[in-house]
Scaffold this motif. Structure first.
Motif, PDB file in Angstrom:
ATOM      1  N   THR A 120       0.995   7.564   9.827  1.00 14.16           N
ATOM      2  CA  THR A 120      -0.357   8.679   9.761  1.00 14.16           C
ATOM      3  C   THR A 120      -0.706   7.391  11.077  1.00 14.16           C
ATOM      4  OG1 THR A 120      -2.662   8.723   8.986  1.00 14.16           O
ATOM      5  CG2 THR A 120      -1.801   6.302   8.523  1.00 14.16           C
ATOM      6  N   ALA A 121      -1.406   8.211  11.688  1.00 13.47           N
ATOM      7  CA  ALA A 121      -2.740   7.801  13.082  1.00 13.47           C
ATOM      8  C   ALA A 121      -3.752   7.349  12.638  1.00 13.47           C
ATOM      9  CB  ALA A 121      -2.338   8.564  13.975  1.00 13.47           C
ATOM     10  N   ALA A 137       0.942  -1.135   0.110  1.00 12.01           N
ATOM     11  CA  ALA A 137      -0.300   0.105  -0.141  1.00 12.01           C
ATOM     12  C   ALA A 137       0.802   1.241  -0.223  1.00 12.01           C
ATOM     13  CB  ALA A 137      -1.072  -0.040   0.790  1.00 12.01           C
ATOM     14  N   GLU A 138      -0.020   2.040  -0.776  1.00 16.68           N
ATOM     15  CA  GLU A 138       1.275   3.345  -0.465  1.00 16.68           C
ATOM     16  C   GLU A 138       0.120   4.522  -0.108  1.00 16.68           C
ATOM     17  OE1 GLU A 138       1.550   5.130  -4.648  1.00 16.68           O
ATOM     18  OE2 GLU A 138       2.728   3.396  -5.588  1.00 16.68           O
ATOM     19  N   PHE A 139       1.070   5.587   0.959  1.00 19.40           N
ATOM     20  CA  PHE A 139       0.898   6.752   2.085  1.00 19.40           C
ATOM     21  C   PHE A 139       0.881   7.684   2.095  1.00 19.40           C
ATOM     22  CE2 PHE A 139      -0.022   2.294   4.159  1.00 19.40           C
ATOM     23  CZ  PHE A 139      -0.685   2.424   4.412  1.00 19.40           C
ATOM     24  N   VAL A 176      -1.670  -3.499   5.882  1.00 19.41           N
ATOM     25  CA  VAL A 176      -1.050  -4.311   5.444  1.00 19.41           C
ATOM     26  C   VAL A 176      -0.628  -5.941   6.108  1.00 19.41           C
ATOM     27  CG1 VAL A 176       1.300  -4.578   4.191  1.00 19.41           C
ATOM     28  CG2 VAL A 176      -0.342  -3.072   3.684  1.00 19.41           C
ATOM     29  N   GLU A 177      -0.097  -6.717   6.120  1.00 20.14           N
ATOM     30  CA  GLU A 177      -0.187  -7.890   6.522  1.00 20.14           C
ATOM     31  C   GLU A 177       0.593  -8.031   7.227  1.00 20.14           C
ATOM     32  OE1 GLU A 177      -0.473 -12.710   6.704  1.00 20.14           O
ATOM     33  OE2 GLU A 177      -2.061 -11.370   4.754  1.00 20.14           O
ATOM     34  N   GLY A 178       1.185  -8.504   8.135  1.00 19.81           N
ATOM     35  CA  GLY A 178       2.730  -8.559   8.672  1.00 19.81           C
ATOM     36  C   GLY A 178       2.464  -8.252   9.715  1.00 19.81           C
TER      37      GLY A 178
END
Length: 222
Positions: free
Chosen positions: A36-37, A14-16, A71-73
Motif C-alpha cells: 500500500t502507499a 500487522a496484516e494487510f 511495524v517497527e523495523g
C-alpha cells in the motif's frame, strides 16, 4: 476431519490486504511487491552535534502515523527519487511525531573550531584555571531555507573544589543538569551563521580532571 495446530503470532505484526493482484513466478525466488502507499504530512529538520560528528543529518518529522499499523523495523529510504540508505522505524515512541532519518546532508556544512587566541591556562594561587573557546560555523548550501538544530555541551562539575564558569553560549537553550546546549534557527539559502561557545574550569592545581564527556545517541547508518 480438519486438523488444527497452534501457531505463535507476534503482537508487533500487522496484516494487510493486497488490493492489486500480482503474478509471481514459481521459481523459488523472493519477490518484493507494493502492499500500500500513504501520503503523510511531514516537516524537515537538520540536526548536528559537531563535537561528535560534523555532518548534518536530515530528519523527516511525520505526523498522523499512529493509525497506519506500521511495524517497527528497518526501512529503505528514498529521497528525491533516489535511494539514499537504510533507516529505522521506531513505533514505540509516545510522541505524536515520528522521526525518520534521511541520512547525511552534504550541502549543509558545519565546522567546530577551537579559538586558540581565546584558549588559555594559568595558575591562580593554589588553583589552575583553563579557558576554552570554540566557534561553530553553519553554512546552508541548499537552494531552499532549512531549519537546523545544533547541539553541544558544557562540562558539569559535581565536586565543590571544581567550578565551571560559562563565558558565552550565544543564547543557547541550556540544560543545567546535563550541560547540554541547543541552538535552533532557520537559515536562508547560502546563509552563514556563527555560534560562539566559551567556558572556563577552575580546579586545584594538584588535581587531574577529565574535560571530555560524550553521550550516546541512536542514529541510522548511512
Amino acid at each position: 476431519p480438519i486438523e488444527y495446530q497452534q501457531i505463535q503470532v507476534s503482537e508487533l505484526s500487522a496484516e494487510f490486504d493486497i488490493k492489486n493482484p500480482y503474478n509471481i513466478p514459481s521459481d523459488s525466488k523472493p519477490y518484493l511487491v507494493d502492499i500500500t502507499a500513504y501520503t503523510l504530512p511531514a516537516t524537515y529538520q537538520h540536526f548536528c552535534v559537531p563535537k561528535i560528528d560534523r555532518d548534518a543529518f536530515l530528519l523527516a518529522r511525520i505526523t498522523g502515523w499512529e493509525d497506519l499499523d506500521l511495524v517497527e523495523g528497518p526501512a529503505n529510504v528514498y529521497y528525491a527519487g533516489a535511494y539514499i540508505g537504510r533507516s529505522y522505524i521506531d513505533t514505540r515512541s509516545t510522541d505524536d511525531t515520528l522521526n525518520l532519518s534521511l541520512g547525511r546532508d552534504r550541502k549543509v556544512i558545519v565546522t567546530r573550531t577551537k579559538q586558540k587566541d581565546l584558549t588559555s591556562s594559568k595558575y591562580i594561587g593554589v588553583n589552575k584555571k583553563e579557558s576554552y573557546s570554540y566557534e561553530i560555523t553553519v553554512k546552508n548550501n541548499r537552494k531552499a531555507p532549512i531549519n537546523i538544530q545544533i547541539e553541544d555541551q558544557i562540562p558539569i562539575s559535581k565536586q565543590g573544589d571544581i567550578t565551571v564558569e560559562i563565558l558565552d553560549i550565544s543564547n543557547a537553550e541550556q540544560d543545567i543538569i546535563t550541560g547540554n546546549l541547543k541552538w535552533r534557527f532557520q537559515m536562508i539559502p547560502d546563509e552563514n551563521k556563527k555560534i560562539n561557545l566559551s567556558f572556563s574550569i577552575k580546579y586545584p592545581k594538584n588535581k587531574s580532571i577529565g574535560k571530555k564527556k560524550f553521550r550516546s545517541r541512536s542514529a541510522a547508518r548511512f
